[in-house]
Each structure stands twice: as structure tokens, then as C-alpha cells.
Design a protein around this motif. Structure first.
Motif, PDB file in Angstrom:
ATOM      1  N   SER A   8       0.827  -1.198   0.000  1.00 35.74           N
ATOM      2  CA  SER A   8       0.000   0.000   0.000  1.00 35.74           C
ATOM      3  C   SER A   8       0.862   1.248   0.000  1.00 35.74           C
ATOM      4  O   SER A   8       0.556   2.216  -0.689  1.00 35.74           O
ATOM      5  N   SER A   9       1.936   1.251   0.753  1.00 34.17           N
ATOM      6  CA  SER A   9       2.782   2.432   0.775  1.00 34.17           C
ATOM      7  C   SER A   9       3.517   2.587  -0.550  1.00 34.17           C
ATOM      8  O   SER A   9       3.722   3.695  -1.028  1.00 34.17           O
ATOM      9  N   THR A  10       3.905   1.476  -1.193  1.00 33.94           N
ATOM     10  CA  THR A  10       4.547   1.549  -2.501  1.00 33.94           C
ATOM     11  C   THR A  10       3.554   2.040  -3.546  1.00 33.94           C
ATOM     12  O   THR A  10       3.895   2.865  -4.390  1.00 33.94           O
ATOM     13  N   ALA A  11       2.327   1.558  -3.477  1.00 33.88           N
ATOM     14  CA  ALA A  11       1.293   1.998  -4.423  1.00 33.88           C
ATOM     15  C   ALA A  11       1.001   3.476  -4.228  1.00 33.88           C
ATOM     16  O   ALA A  11       0.818   4.228  -5.189  1.00 33.88           O
ATOM     17  N   ALA A  12       0.960   3.918  -2.985  1.00 33.82           N
ATOM     18  CA  ALA A  12       0.711   5.333  -2.707  1.00 33.82           C
ATOM     19  C   ALA A  12       1.870   6.186  -3.206  1.00 33.82           C
ATOM     20  O   ALA A  12       1.670   7.267  -3.771  1.00 33.82           O
ATOM     21  N   ALA A  13       3.095   5.693  -3.039  1.00 31.93           N
ATOM     22  CA  ALA A  13       4.263   6.432  -3.516  1.00 31.93           C
ATOM     23  C   ALA A  13       4.268   6.487  -5.035  1.00 31.93           C
ATOM     24  O   ALA A  13       4.576   7.519  -5.630  1.00 31.93           O
ATOM     25  N   ASP A  14       3.915   5.364  -5.677  1.00 28.73           N
ATOM     26  CA  ASP A  14       3.838   5.343  -7.146  1.00 28.73           C
ATOM     27  C   ASP A  14       2.761   6.300  -7.648  1.00 28.73           C
ATOM     28  O   ASP A  14       2.940   6.996  -8.644  1.00 28.73           O
ATOM     29  N   ALA A  15       1.630   6.342  -6.961  1.00 29.79           N
ATOM     30  CA  ALA A  15       0.544   7.247  -7.339  1.00 29.79           C
ATOM     31  C   ALA A  15       0.996   8.702  -7.190  1.00 29.79           C
ATOM     32  O   ALA A  15       0.686   9.557  -8.024  1.00 29.79           O
ATOM     33  N   ALA A  16       1.738   8.992  -6.127  1.00 27.95           N
ATOM     34  CA  ALA A  16       2.238  10.363  -5.909  1.00 27.95           C
ATOM     35  C   ALA A  16       3.230  10.740  -6.995  1.00 27.95           C
ATOM     36  O   ALA A  16       3.213  11.867  -7.512  1.00 27.95           O
ATOM     37  N   VAL A  17       4.096   9.795  -7.379  1.00 28.44           N
ATOM     38  CA  VAL A  17       5.063  10.061  -8.454  1.00 28.44           C
ATOM     39  C   VAL A  17       4.331  10.270  -9.769  1.00 28.44           C
ATOM     40  O   VAL A  17       4.658  11.177 -10.539  1.00 28.44           O
ATOM     41  N   ASP A  18       3.310   9.436 -10.048  1.00 32.17           N
ATOM     42  CA  ASP A  18       2.528   9.598 -11.278  1.00 32.17           C
ATOM     43  C   ASP A  18       1.805  10.941 -11.305  1.00 32.17           C
ATOM     44  O   ASP A  18       1.754  11.607 -12.338  1.00 32.17           O
ATOM     45  N   ASP A  19       1.248  11.354 -10.155  1.00 33.10           N
ATOM     46  CA  ASP A  19       0.565  12.646 -10.084  1.00 33.10           C
ATOM     47  C   ASP A  19       1.550  13.792 -10.322  1.00 33.10           C
ATOM     48  O   ASP A  19       1.252  14.745 -11.043  1.00 33.10           O
ATOM     49  N   ALA A  20       2.732  13.686  -9.747  1.00 32.85           N
ATOM     50  CA  ALA A  20       3.743  14.726  -9.936  1.00 32.85           C
ATOM     51  C   ALA A  20       4.189  14.774 -11.393  1.00 32.85           C
ATOM     52  O   ALA A  20       4.360  15.861 -11.966  1.00 32.85           O
ATOM     53  N   ALA A  21       4.344  13.615 -12.018  1.00 32.74           N
ATOM     54  CA  ALA A  21       4.745  13.567 -13.425  1.00 32.74           C
ATOM     55  C   ALA A  21       3.649  14.166 -14.312  1.00 32.74           C
ATOM     56  O   ALA A  21       3.936  14.907 -15.251  1.00 32.74           O
ATOM     57  N   LYS A  22       2.401  13.860 -13.976  1.00 32.58           N
ATOM     58  CA  LYS A  22       1.279  14.414 -14.754  1.00 32.58           C
ATOM     59  C   LYS A  22       1.213  15.930 -14.596  1.00 32.58           C
ATOM     60  O   LYS A  22       0.936  16.651 -15.550  1.00 32.58           O
ATOM     61  N   GLN A  23       1.480  16.401 -13.391  1.00 28.77           N
ATOM     62  CA  GLN A  23       1.472  17.850 -13.152  1.00 28.77           C
ATOM     63  C   GLN A  23       2.609  18.527 -13.927  1.00 28.77           C
ATOM     64  O   GLN A  23       2.420  19.607 -14.502  1.00 28.77           O
ATOM     65  N   ARG A  24       3.792  17.912 -13.942  1.00 32.59           N
ATOM     66  CA  ARG A  24       4.907  18.463 -14.713  1.00 32.59           C
ATOM     67  C   ARG A  24       4.580  18.478 -16.199  1.00 32.59           C
ATOM     68  O   ARG A  24       4.874  19.452 -16.895  1.00 32.59           O
ATOM     69  N   GLU A  25       3.971  17.400 -16.694  1.00 33.37           N
ATOM     70  CA  GLU A  25       3.599  17.347 -18.114  1.00 33.37           C
ATOM     71  C   GLU A  25       2.553  18.403 -18.441  1.00 33.37           C
ATOM     72  O   GLU A  25       2.615  19.047 -19.491  1.00 33.37           O
ATOM     73  N   ALA A  26       1.586  18.602 -17.546  1.00 39.62           N
ATOM     74  CA  ALA A  26       0.555  19.623 -17.769  1.00 39.62           C
ATOM     75  C   ALA A  26       1.176  21.016 -17.763  1.00 39.62           C
ATOM     76  O   ALA A  26       0.841  21.867 -18.599  1.00 39.62           O
ATOM     77  N   LYS A  27       2.109  21.249 -16.812  1.00 40.55           N
ATOM     78  CA  LYS A  27       2.788  22.555 -16.770  1.00 40.55           C
ATOM     79  C   LYS A  27       3.639  22.752 -18.009  1.00 40.55           C
ATOM     80  O   LYS A  27       3.659  23.851 -18.586  1.00 40.55           O
TER      81      LYS A  27
END
Length: 100
Positions: A8-27
Motif C-alpha cells: 500500500s505504501s509503494t502503491a501510494a508512492a507510485d501514485a504520488a510520483v505519477d501525479d507529480a509527473a502528470k502535473q509536470r507534463e501539464a505545466k
């Protein structure tokens, strides 16, 4: 339960990394769109400036052509006048030679 917690903590960390990557791509996409908009504005301004320069150059050429046409007319009149003076001098030359 330890593997479940780690998963669960790995999945949450992966989700946070994916969200950050999506935010960088959107920016990045937003910044790229803004850059192209500004570049388009710049190029349009440069083209408008060049167009104004060419319009001014066309006006200058028209004025110069008019003045050269006027100077050609004056030169033609001077050539005709000089020819008339030479003809008159040729007529008077025999009388002038008698005076000397």
C-alpha cells in the motif's frame, strides 16, 4: 500484513510520483503553448514591421521615380534649348567674324 502495508505504501508512492509527473507534463504543455503564443505574436510583429518598411520603401521609390521623370523633362528641355542656341550662334557667326 507487512507485505500489505508495504504494497500500500509503494502503491501510494507510485501514485504520488505519477501525479507529480502528470502535473509536470501539464505545466510543460501549458508553458509550451504560452511560448508558441508569444512566439507567434513576435513573428506577427516582425512581419508587420517588415510590411511597413516595404510600404515606405514603395512610397520612396514612387517619389524618386516622379522626381527623376521631372529631371528628365528638364534635361530634355535644356538639350533642346542648347540646340537652339547653337543654331542661333551658327547664324550669327559670320557677322561676328566681320566685327573682329
Amino acid at each position: 500484513t507487512t507485505t500489505t502495508t508495504t504494497s500500500s505504501s509503494t502503491a501510494a508512492a507510485d501514485a504520488a510520483v505519477d501525479d507529480a509527473a502528470k502535473q509536470r507534463e501539464a505545466k510543460l504543455a501549458a508553458d509550451t503553448a504560452a511560448m508558441f503564443a508569444h512566439l507567434s505574436t513576435y513573428v506577427q510583429g516582425e512581419l508587420a514591421s517588415a510590411n511597413a518598411d516595404y510600404a515606405l520603401l514603395e512610397q520612396l521609390n514612387d517619389v524618386a521615380a516622379g522626381r527623376y521623370a521631372a529631371m528628365t523633362g528638364v534635361a530634355d528641355e535644356l538639350v533642346a534649348y542648347m540646340a537652339e542656341l547653337q543654331r542661333r550662334y551658327a547664324e550669327l557667326e559670320p557677322y561676328l567674324s566681320k566685327i573682329d
